[in-house]
Design an enzyme around this catalytic site. Structure first.
Site, PDB file in Angstrom:
ATOM      1  N   ASP A  69     -48.511 -24.542   3.336  1.00  0.00           N
ATOM      2  CA  ASP A  69     -47.332 -25.374   3.107  1.00  0.00           C
ATOM      3  C   ASP A  69     -47.231 -26.392   4.236  1.00  0.00           C
ATOM      4  OD1 ASP A  69     -45.289 -25.977   1.454  1.00  0.00           O
ATOM      5  OD2 ASP A  69     -43.916 -24.441   2.147  1.00  0.00           O
ATOM      6  N   ARG A  77     -47.150 -25.539   9.079  1.00  0.00           N
ATOM      7  CA  ARG A  77     -47.633 -24.188   9.306  1.00  0.00           C
ATOM      8  C   ARG A  77     -48.708 -24.160  10.393  1.00  0.00           C
ATOM      9  NH1 ARG A  77     -43.427 -23.735   7.343  1.00  0.00           N
ATOM     10  NH2 ARG A  77     -42.963 -23.073   5.226  1.00  0.00           N
ATOM     11  N   ARG A 139     -36.956 -33.616   3.608  1.00  0.00           N
ATOM     12  CA  ARG A 139     -38.251 -33.382   2.974  1.00  0.00           C
ATOM     13  C   ARG A 139     -38.498 -34.359   1.829  1.00  0.00           C
ATOM     14  NH1 ARG A 139     -37.911 -27.356   1.185  1.00  0.00           N
ATOM     15  NH2 ARG A 139     -40.153 -27.628   0.778  1.00  0.00           N
ATOM     16  N   LYS A 169     -44.047 -31.315  -5.835  1.00  0.00           N
ATOM     17  CA  LYS A 169     -43.037 -30.271  -6.022  1.00  0.00           C
ATOM     18  C   LYS A 169     -41.635 -30.882  -5.835  1.00  0.00           C
ATOM     19  CE  LYS A 169     -43.358 -28.700  -1.198  1.00  0.00           C
ATOM     20  NZ  LYS A 169     -43.756 -27.611  -0.298  1.00  0.00           N
ATOM     21  N   HIS A 170     -40.613 -30.291  -6.378  1.00  0.00           N
ATOM     22  CA  HIS A 170     -40.470 -29.046  -7.138  1.00  0.00           C
ATOM     23  C   HIS A 170     -40.023 -29.443  -8.547  1.00  0.00           C
ATOM     24  CE1 HIS A 170     -39.549 -28.244  -2.868  1.00  0.00           C
ATOM     25  NE2 HIS A 170     -40.131 -27.067  -3.040  1.00  0.00           N
ATOM     26  N   HIS A 182     -34.037 -20.298  -2.369  1.00  0.00           N
ATOM     27  CA  HIS A 182     -34.451 -19.084  -1.673  1.00  0.00           C
ATOM     28  C   HIS A 182     -33.378 -18.005  -1.761  1.00  0.00           C
ATOM     29  CE1 HIS A 182     -37.057 -22.101   0.331  1.00  0.00           C
ATOM     30  NE2 HIS A 182     -37.923 -21.116   0.336  1.00  0.00           N
ATOM     31  N   ASP A 253     -43.297 -21.743  -7.666  1.00  0.00           N
ATOM     32  CA  ASP A 253     -42.739 -21.530  -6.336  1.00  0.00           C
ATOM     33  C   ASP A 253     -42.773 -20.022  -6.073  1.00  0.00           C
ATOM     34  OD1 ASP A 253     -41.614 -22.153  -3.915  1.00  0.00           O
ATOM     35  OD2 ASP A 253     -39.946 -23.299  -4.744  1.00  0.00           O
TER      36      ASP A 253
END
Length: 667
Positions: A69, A77, A139, A169-170, A182, A253
């Site tokens: 990611d 990451r 983002r 995405k998304h 989440h 996801d």
């Protein structure tokens, strides 16, 4: 047949693991046919370790798909220890230069490829429409669908040019929601026309740019399917296939996210996602046990045998997953692609924070900073905006950083802000952290008490947090000389950045020169300058300028620089595919007409003198040149609480970061 069925079931599963070395159970499953692995910050403290991990995984199967990611900015990451070398989407969108976005993505792709990553879960193609959105924020490339589409296409083309598959995405768009998937199920309450014109535009552009994968988000779209989130909805995923024409792999996801996992098991969700049309099952950061992966594979096999999941659907998904990776050279040692040196410049500090940094200086190098950081610093610097006069630091300042809860997508470990940079540059700097619990009047008064030191207040997304706006108001009333560095989304009253042309002849790696070549001025010939008996010309002495179309059809005019056309350049073609340009197009003026009547604003007397001088018919006179359009402003819609002072920009160590906190990283 049973072995082939099980191999296909393992191919569509993508688990995670803990530690910096693949465990034995993961190696065994890869040998049995496991299709891929998703790496998180706990696996990749640096690019060298990441290369070692990917090498160990490929030792079991050279075709295993290793994903990460890596969005740049707040979500990283491979560089979570010190922050990303590249600014995030909001900063790139604020600059408004898709060529720069493509260059940043290409460089990021080279960095990932050197570490052995073949699939990056980027870019975020969501259009930020709800300022309360807690998880998308910086983002996203911005609030305008056409701008987001152009930058999305540029990012996809740049990333995949380096041999790393991109993921838009998304789907169908997470920007107009106010809930973090989440933790709960977001609802996208828009009609089909709005969905088509706004949310889907960036995904159309990504598909036109040949994106390899699209991630289906965990969000409900009642206007199309009131019962199932997009990641589990055959209606939404069929729309992606048929209406948008996407033929690549659809990724879910993380299936462990509470938006879909509440009251359900991973095996159940995996079968439902495959039946709906998904191809690659991202289990999530907590799916780190062999028993979990085998339970999911067993459920898929059982669903095929019972008829709940057609065998053809599973075979189709496995084939698509096997086709995600782009052909490319073998991974090299990450040390050659991400040298742990301090030679590259870090990000420029905001002008409100440091007089020397505001004047263009680079920050001190961080340990482990990528050798690619120069372009990232350049991109970050173009997104900065200074309002007012920058303070001078004759003595070390007091830097107060306002900490907010981090999203799961950002993760716990990625640093943000400029406090450590100023402390490194100015020894003796006093660092203070302000939280909702410590933002009481007495603590704020203590921060503002030292009038001998400059005061720097570092915030992000202040307008979304009432306690920050209240604390800023109190501090600024006590210290009007304080500088505020805002590293989140633009405030409701934020002005768009003015046009920022690059120096003449400047180019980015792999991109064409962006400037329109200025046509040389031609002076009309005088009547008495022609030789006796010379026939007048039969055409204007310069080519008629191309007329811009204001329709929504794809643009087919040549590139301004005379380079590739829209049909051959995927970035421009994708922007044209959605009827968008990064510049506002003015309506074309009417051509000059016979009888001396021309377009408004044309100097008809001068035109008629020129026509008589060269004996041209009126219809041959070139139309008046039009001024080029200005970049479309990336305004943030007004809402709620008053905005904080100071400039706004985006993500990572170079520019800033989005809100974030919570457990392990997931998308």
């Amino acid at each position: 047949m049973p072995q082939e069925l099980r191999r296909q079931a393992l191919t569509v599963i993508q688990p995670a693991f803990r530690g910096t070395a693949p465990p034995d159970w993961l190696r065994r499953l890869i040998g049995e046919g496991l299709g891929g692995v998703c790496l998180f910050a706990r696996n990749t403290p640096d690019a060298v370790t990441a290369a070692a991990v990917t090498g160990a995984l490929r030792a079991e199967n050279p075709d295993v798909l290793v994903a990460a990611d890596e969005e740049g900015g707040a979500v990283t990451r491979l560089e979570s220890a010190h922050g990303s070398s590249w600014p995030g989407n909001a900063a790139l969108g604020r600059v408004g230069d898709p060529a720069l976005t493509g260059a940043v993505a290409a460089e990021m792709g080279a960095f990932l490829a050197a570490a052995g990553i073949r699939l990056a879960y980027a870019p975020t193609a969501d259009v930020t429409s709800d300022p309360r959105n807690p998880v998308i924020g910086v983002r996203s490339f911005g609030t305008d669908a056409a701008d987001v589409a152009a930058h999305t296409a540029a990012f996809v083309a740049g990333l995949q040019s380096a041999g790393v598959a991109a993921c838009a995405k998304h789907f169908p768009g997470h920007g107009d929601t106010s809930v973090d998937s989440h933790h709960a199920l977001p609802v996208l309450n828009v009609d089909e026309a709005t969905l088509e014109g706004r949310e889907l535009a960036p995904f159309r552009a990504a598909i036109a740019a040949r994106v390899r994968t699209v991630m289906a988000g965990h969000l409900l779209v009642p206007s199309l399917d009131p019962d199932r989130p997009a990641s589990l909805s055959a209606v939404l995923l069929t729309l992606l296939r048929r209406r948008l024409g996407f033929g690549g792999a659809i990724v879910t996801d993380a299936l462990e996210m509470e938006a879909v996992a509440a009251g359900r098991t991973l095996p159940e969700l995996a079968v439902r996602a495959l039946a709906a049309g998904a191809d690659l099952l991202c289990l999530g950061a907590r799916a780190t046990e062999e028993a979990t992966v085998r339970a999911v594979a067993d459920a898929v096999v059982a669903a095929v045998r019972s008829g709940e999941l057609p065998a053809e659907r599973l075979a189709e998904a496995a084939d698509r997953v096997a086709g995600i990776a782009l052909p490319g050279p073998a991974p090299e040692d990450a040390a050659t692609g991400a040298a742990a040196s301090g030679s590259a410049s870090g990000s420029a500090s905001s002008g409100a924070a440091s007089g020397s940094a505001a004047s263009g200086g680079a920050s001190a190098a961080r340990p482990g900073r990528s050798a690619y950081a120069a372009l990232g610093a350049l991109a970050a610097g173009r997104a900065l905006e200074l309002r007012g006069e920058a303070p001078r630091f004759d003595v070390p300042p007091v830097v107060a950083t306002f900490e907010t809860a981090r999203t799961v997508a950002v993760g716990r470990v990625t640093p943000w802000g400029i406090a450590d940079l100023l402390a490194e540059r100015l020894p003796g700097t006093v660092l203070r952290t302000v939280t909702p619990e410590t933002a009481d009047p007495s603590a704020l008064a203590e921060i503002a008490a030292d009038h001998e030191r400059p005061l720097v207040l570092v915030v992000r997304d202040a307008a979304r947090h009432a306690w920050i706006t209240a604390a800023l108001a109190r501090l600024l009333s006590a210290r009007p000389d304080a500088g505020v560095v805002d590293m989140g989304l633009p405030a409701p009253d934020a002005r768009p950045l003015p046009p920022q042309p690059r120096p003449a002849g400047a180019t980015y790696p792999g991109r064409r020169t962006p400037h329109r070549r200025r046509r040389p001025r031609r002076t009309p010939p005088r009547r008495d300058a022609r030789a006796p008996g010379t026939s007048p010309p039969t055409a204007p002495p310069w080519p008629r300028p191309a007329r811009r179309s204001t329709s929504s059809s794809p643009r087919a005019d040549p590139c301004p620089t005379g380079g590739t056309s829209d049909a051959t350049d995927p970035i421009r073609a994708a922007a044209g595919h959605v009827g968008a340009s990064t510049r506002r197009v003015r309506p074309a003026r009417p051509r000059a007409r016979a009888g001396g009547v021309g377009a408004p604003g044309v100097n008809t007397a001068a035109r008629d003198r020129f026509r008589r001088a060269v004996a041209l018919p009126s219809s041959s006179v070139p139309p008046a040149p039009r001024r080029s359009g200005r970049p479309r402003p990336n305004r943030f819609p007004p809402f709620g609480a008053p905005a904080a002072h100071g400039r706004r920009s985006d993500g990572g160590r170079a520019v800033g970061q989005s809100d974030g906190r919570a457990g392990e990283e997931r998308r």
